[in-house]
Design a protein around this motif. Structure first.
Motif, mmCIF file in Angstrom:
data_model
loop_
_atom_site.group_PDB
_atom_site.id
_atom_site.type_symbol
_atom_site.label_atom_id
_atom_site.label_comp_id
_atom_site.label_asym_id
_atom_site.label_seq_id
_atom_site.Cartn_x
_atom_site.Cartn_y
_atom_site.Cartn_z
ATOM 1 N N CYS A 490 7.571 9.555 -24.345
ATOM 2 C CA CYS A 490 7.277 9.490 -25.779
ATOM 3 C C CYS A 490 8.331 10.211 -26.611
ATOM 4 C CB CYS A 490 5.893 10.066 -26.046
ATOM 5 S SG CYS A 490 4.574 9.206 -25.169
ATOM 6 N N GLY A 509 9.531 5.301 -25.731
ATOM 7 C CA GLY A 509 9.737 5.426 -27.163
ATOM 8 C C GLY A 509 11.002 4.718 -27.605
ATOM 9 N N TYR A 567 1.293 6.676 -30.460
ATOM 10 C CA TYR A 567 1.176 8.060 -30.001
ATOM 11 C C TYR A 567 1.611 8.958 -31.154
ATOM 12 C CZ TYR A 567 6.232 7.631 -28.824
ATOM 13 O OH TYR A 567 7.593 7.424 -28.836
#
Length: 714
Positions: A490, A509, A567
């Motif tokens: 992430c 990501g 997220y």
């Protein structure tokens, strides 16, 4: 390598099978090279391993040579080396027979042997070797000719029938149809060495509750029985005594040999046998009631002092036994006798010896440093090739107790470096003891904490939270050789690589450059990238945001849908990476192995699309994401064209688009919830899948409007 050969998807490549004579595919050749490399690594660690030579021969092609040390070996020389190291290695004789022409012979231990003699030797050592049975049957000239081994004579038909029977039995019960558990490995150890007391102890520790296990000899034992059996084999097995003591409750008595012992006496016996066994001191401390003292070699010890001894042992090499509390307390000599001073049940309280009445130690352990919250790091990760590991260890040891406990690891790896909780606690479980992770254990396990690369993992949750790359640009992240894992990356890598993943879920990501995904099978990816390159993948699903046309090659059964993940901080990362959520070439696929009669990819049906929602334990921020929700209109919209070339001018490669996905049948959306927390909290690595009801009709709104004009944006 043996496990790779025997996974369910490669069951036909088991070692008992003869090498394939057909031309290998690209996947087979890549797998063969990987196996060769693993067996060569095994021989570097153990140069006298006959099985490693035999297995290396099995994955070595005819005419090929492999370098080992200062020599080069072909297939036959590898098998001869295996026999030289272990003259009873049946499979090496059979493999050698199969690798030779029928008319040739070879010198084996001073004796000339041809294929027939080699097969017979293999069957003499192992009458149930299917490959040898089938190979020998092909050498018999007619149905009447017989061969004898194992006290019986067989014709060609008899050999074929016996081979078929063995093949059926092995298919019914494949020996390695799954990765072996700890219990499986200990049972194999006991089959090889049935008098290994420590193997019984480790087997007992691998069981839970009232579990029972059937030993290779047929005996069925529970944990208590296994510990007692270990003591019967080795009366000085200290770990068996303390393991047995941990199973008893207060007041329980068990007969060991000719003595009746309670749990405290069992732990004392363990300390007497092995004064450096830290777990025995901890277990004894757990047995003491408030105010109760243990007399160890003439020294009165409270439960706190016993735990301090265990703590000191955890950071002291076993070659120098230590049995004293850590900072400045009076050292205890190696105990030769111990006893418990119990408060008499019938005596009055004033006659009971308490900690206040006992002689005080010379000094008490120094107070631990207070653990303070850590700020997030910036720049290069301190775990990347550290020059001074003891200094790094000291920095991580926030409470100053000499070991890395749960709080130390969660604070440094989690809060400071941005690792996920499940990965941290898994590291603690594998490399820690009762007190935590020692310096030596940390040195051995440090490579597993690689900040920018994860490889060789099974059923793990791997997380890099936002900021885990220290705010640096140009960070490349690698995943390799993972099975059954959930990987949540992430942060913003410059490039992303995924190689040889099986049954995994992966989130990446915003990737500033390219994402390369190769040799993956049965995986699901959520990827935001500037460019996607896909090769040699099978049965994979991609939820994709790409700023250029994705390129695939040598892949099949690929399903594509728009990126749909959330997220904390993802929307901001899109903005920082310069990604426009409204500009997505997810379905503008160029296939370098395209064919005119159909597509190697398809658009994921709306009923099967999964939105991914990721949260981090202890984070106040809610998950967010910039991408519009997936709708049927979005899935069926024509792809935008960028005008860029992927190489189709070099060769006339047909590009066949798949048919549009079917209309949805269910009025709901699928949302998968994942977390960095321990996997039990969200039903394992797969997380929690929920159905979110929707209305039956799509109503164009601000977000849905984008799907109607996506093809017009260019």
């Amino acid at each position: 390598a043996d496990l790779l050969l025997t996974t369910p998807t490669r069951a036909s490549a088991r070692l008992l099978s003869p090498p394939s004579r057909a031309s290998p595919s690209h996947d087979q050749e890549a797998n063969r090279r990987k196996l060769q490399d693993l067996y060569l690594r095994a021989l570097l660690q153990c140069p006298d391993d006959a099985s490693a030579y035999a297995n290396l021969a099995h994955v070595t092609a005819k005419g090929e040579v492999v370098p080992i040390g200062d020599r080069e070996y072909n297939q036959i020389q590898l098998l001869l080396k295996s026999i030289e190291l272990d003259g009873r290695h049946a499979r090496s004789y059979a493999e050698l027979a199969g690798a030779m022409p029928q008319s040739e012979t070879v010198d084996v231990g001073g004796r000339r042997m041809g294929p027939r003699a080699l097969y017979l030797k293999a069957l003499e050592l192992n009458p149930k070797l299917p490959f040898a049975l089938l190979g020998l049957s092909k050498l018999l000239h007619d149905d009447e000719e017989e061969v004898t081994f194992g006290g019986r004579s067989y014709t060609r038909k008899g050999l074929v029938a016996l081979h078929a029977e063995l093949e059926r039995s092995q298919e019914a019960t494949p020996p390695f149809s799954r990765s072996p558990s700890k219990k499986d490995l200990y049972l194999r150890a006991l089959a090889l060495s049935p008098k290994d007391a420590l193997a019984y102890v480790d087997l007992a520790n691998s069981l839970v509750g009232s579990d029972q296990v059937t030993l290779p000899g047929g005996q069925v034992l529970d944990r208590k029985g296994l510990f007692l059996h270990a003591i019967n084999l080795d009366g000085r097995c200290s770990r068996a005594y303390t393991g047995l003591g941990l199973l008893l409750s207060a007041g329980d008595i068990i007969t060991v040999g000719d003595k009746n012992l309670d749990r405290k006496e069992l732990h004392l016996k363990a300390i007497d046998l092995e004064p450096t066994l830290g777990r025995a001191y901890v277990a004894l401390a757990m047995c003491l009631s408030p105010g109760e003292l243990a007399l160890v070699d003439g020294k009165q010890c409270s439960s706190e002092e016993l735990r301090a001894i265990a703590q000191e042992l955890a950071v002291t090499p076993r070659t120098t036994p230590v049995s004293s509390p850590k900072r400045g307390t009076t050292p205890l000599s190696s105990p030769s006798r111990q006893q418990i001073e119990m408060p008499a049940a019938s005596s009055s309280p004033k006659h009971q010896q308490t900690e206040a009445d006992a002689p005080a130690p010379a000094s008490l352990p120094a107070p631990q440093r207070e653990t303070k919250p850590r700020k997030h790091f910036t720049g290069k990760s301190p775990l990347l090739r550290p020059k001074d590991i003891p200094k790094l260890f000291e920095e991580m040891d926030a409470d100053g107790d000499g070991v890395l406990g749960r709080a130390d690891l969660l604070s440094y790896l989690g809060d400071y470096l941005g690792y996920g909780e499940a990965e941290i606690l898994s590291f603690l479980e594998v490399h820690g003891n009762d007190s935590g992770v020692t310096l030596e254990a940390f040195k051995k396990g440090l490579k597993e904490l690689n900040c920018y690369s994860v490889h060789d993992r099974l059923n793990r949750v791997i997380v890099r939270k936002p900021g885990a790359f220290g705010g640096m640009d140009g960070v490349d992240f690698h995943l390799e050789d993972l099975n059954g894992c959930t990987c949540l990356i992430c942060d913003k890598p410059a490039e992303f690589y995924a190689d040889v993943l099986v049954n995994c879920r992966v989130l990446v990501g915003p990737c500033a450059s390219s994402s390369f995904i190769r040799n993956c099978e049965n995986c699901t990816f959520w990827v935001a990238t500037r460019q996607l390159r896909l090769r040699d993948c099978t049965n994979c699903t991609f939820y994709l945001h790409s700023h250029t046309e994705p390129v695939i090659e040598l892949s099949k059964d690929i399903r594509i849908a728009p990126f749909c993940a959330e997220y904390p901080g993802l929307s901001k990362q899109f903005e920082e990476a310069g990604f426009d959520p409204a500009l997505n070439y997810w379905s503008a696929i160029f296939d370098f192995t395209g064919r005119p009669d159909g597509a190697n990819w398809e658009i994921q049906p709306l009923d099967d699309c999964e939105e991914l929602v990721v949260s981090f334990k202890g984070w106040p921020q809610e998950p967010d994401g910039p991408s519009p929700p997936i709708t049927q209109a979005l899935l069926t919209a024509p792809p935008p064209a960028s005008g860029e070339s992927q190489g189709n001018s070099i060769a006339n490669i047909p590009q066949t688009r798949p048919p549009p996905p079917p209309e949805p049948k269910k009025q709901r959306r699928l949302r998968r919830f994942l977390s960095d927390a321990v996997i039990e909290e969200l039903s394992g690595c797969a997380g929690k899948l929920e159905e979110i009801p929707t209305s039956g009709t799509e109503v164009p709104g601000e977000r849905d409007l984008w799907s109607q004009v996506a093809s017009e944006i260019k």
